[in-house]
Scaffold this active site. Structure first.
Site, PDB file in Angstrom:
ATOM      1  N   THR A  12       8.347  -6.899   3.297  1.00  0.00           N
ATOM      2  CA  THR A  12       7.318  -7.366   2.370  1.00  0.00           C
ATOM      3  C   THR A  12       6.213  -6.312   2.316  1.00  0.00           C
ATOM      4  O   THR A  12       5.962  -5.608   3.287  1.00  0.00           O
ATOM      5  CB  THR A  12       6.752  -8.730   2.790  1.00  0.00           C
ATOM      6  OG1 THR A  12       6.064  -8.619   4.050  1.00  0.00           O
ATOM      7  CG2 THR A  12       7.856  -9.769   2.905  1.00  0.00           C
ATOM      8  N   SER A  16       4.735   0.424  -1.203  1.00  0.00           N
ATOM      9  CA  SER A  16       3.794   1.529  -1.000  1.00  0.00           C
ATOM     10  C   SER A  16       3.434   1.629   0.470  1.00  0.00           C
ATOM     11  O   SER A  16       3.757   0.752   1.278  1.00  0.00           O
ATOM     12  CB  SER A  16       2.522   1.321  -1.841  1.00  0.00           C
ATOM     13  OG  SER A  16       1.842   0.150  -1.425  1.00  0.00           O
ATOM     14  N   GLY A  17       2.740   2.711   0.813  1.00  0.00           N
ATOM     15  CA  GLY A  17       2.181   2.868   2.145  1.00  0.00           C
ATOM     16  C   GLY A  17       3.203   2.793   3.256  1.00  0.00           C
ATOM     17  O   GLY A  17       4.309   3.348   3.180  1.00  0.00           O
ATOM     18  N   SER A 137      -2.645  -4.766  13.803  1.00  0.00           N
ATOM     19  CA  SER A 137      -3.624  -3.690  13.615  1.00  0.00           C
ATOM     20  C   SER A 137      -4.377  -3.479  14.908  1.00  0.00           C
ATOM     21  O   SER A 137      -4.548  -4.416  15.706  1.00  0.00           O
ATOM     22  CB  SER A 137      -4.619  -4.060  12.508  1.00  0.00           C
ATOM     23  OG  SER A 137      -5.668  -3.112  12.440  1.00  0.00           O
ATOM     24  N   TYR A 150     -10.807  -9.835   8.784  1.00  0.00           N
ATOM     25  CA  TYR A 150      -9.536  -9.112   8.859  1.00  0.00           C
ATOM     26  C   TYR A 150      -9.062  -9.012  10.312  1.00  0.00           C
ATOM     27  O   TYR A 150      -7.887  -9.258  10.614  1.00  0.00           O
ATOM     28  CB  TYR A 150      -9.711  -7.718   8.266  1.00  0.00           C
ATOM     29  CG  TYR A 150      -8.492  -6.831   8.369  1.00  0.00           C
ATOM     30  CD1 TYR A 150      -7.367  -7.064   7.578  1.00  0.00           C
ATOM     31  CD2 TYR A 150      -8.458  -5.749   9.242  1.00  0.00           C
ATOM     32  CE1 TYR A 150      -6.244  -6.254   7.664  1.00  0.00           C
ATOM     33  CE2 TYR A 150      -7.350  -4.927   9.336  1.00  0.00           C
ATOM     34  CZ  TYR A 150      -6.243  -5.183   8.554  1.00  0.00           C
ATOM     35  OH  TYR A 150      -5.130  -4.379   8.640  1.00  0.00           O
TER      36      TYR A 150
END
Length: 249
Positions: A12, A16-17, A137, A150
């Protein structure tokens, strides 16, 4: 023969990236890859790069019908899934005092609810020995100014892996978190640009990182390939950082 030969992978946020870089790496290692994303133009451009061993399905991880369509398509075409990379996510700056209900809902809908239901809806198709990879992250374990919402969403993703590893006990399915630091992607550059201090922010990350630079998406993709493969067969419930050391020292 590649270490993912004959495997079916789903990514998913794959247009991109880090998602696109990982799709390239998975294909190079022998997998067939489904990429899932919201923007048809980006999906088409990604497919032009990926070639015949990829298939794009348009949709939004926060839309249950879109997820159902994705997994029904895969079931009909491939029968099952070996690798699920729940990578779709979003991040925006908002310091305490300026956080809005919309900012909170948008972040948690995509990063937390989207991740949860992506995995849950895929689960009946994931084969024994399959690998689930969640994008975390560095900010999930660090204090980060203007990114508390976030950061909290990524801390939630981290605990998903811990808890789901127990839920999946006995199934042979592994689940781990892949946590990048600052990485050279268009999305990251656009986020930094919203502050008007893009170059200063990048320089700050470069100064803090023991390796002295921000990451390349291909470096994160290489670790995703490790977590997807049997090379990580005795790993579940864990977190692997690809951050140049920034959250480790």
């Amino acid at each position: 023969m590649g270490k993912l030969e004959g495997k079916t992978a789903v990514i998913t946020g794959g247009a991109s990236g880090i998602g696109l870089a990982t799709a390239k790496r998975f294909i190079a290692d022998g997998a067939f890859v489904y990429i899932f994303g919201r923007r048809q133009e980006a999906l088409d451009a990604a497919l032009a790069e990926l070639g015949p061993e990829a298939r794009a399905v348009r949709g939004d991880t926060t839309n249950p019908d879109d997820l159902d369509h994705l997994f029904e398509t895969i079931k009909g075409e491939k029968g099952g899934i070996d690798i699920l990379f729940a990578n779709a996510g979003v991040g925006e700056f908002a310091p305490l005092g300026q956080i809005t209900a919309d900012h909170y809902a948008h972040t948690f809908d995509i990063n937390v609810r989207g991740t949860l239901f992506t995995v849950q809806k895929a689960l009946p198709l994931i084969r024994k020995g399959g690998s689930i990879i969640l994008t975390g992250s560095t900010v999930g374990v660090m204090g980060t100014p203007a990114m508390s919402v976030y950061s909290a969403s990524k801390a939630a993703v981290r605990n998903f892996a811990r808890s789901w590893a127990l839920d999946l006990k006995g199934t042979g399915i592994r689940v781990n978190v892949l946590s990048p630091g600052a990485t050279e992607t268009q999305k990251v550059r656009e986020l930094f640009a919203t502050t008007g201090m893009e170059d200063e922010i990048v320089a700050g990350f470069e100064e803090k990182a023991p390796l002295g630079r921000i990451g390349d998406p291909s470096e994160t993709a290489a670790v995703a390939a490790f977590l997807a493969s049997d090379d990580s067969s005795y790993m579940t419930g864990g977190e692997v950082f690809v951050d140049g050391g920034i959250a480790q020292v």
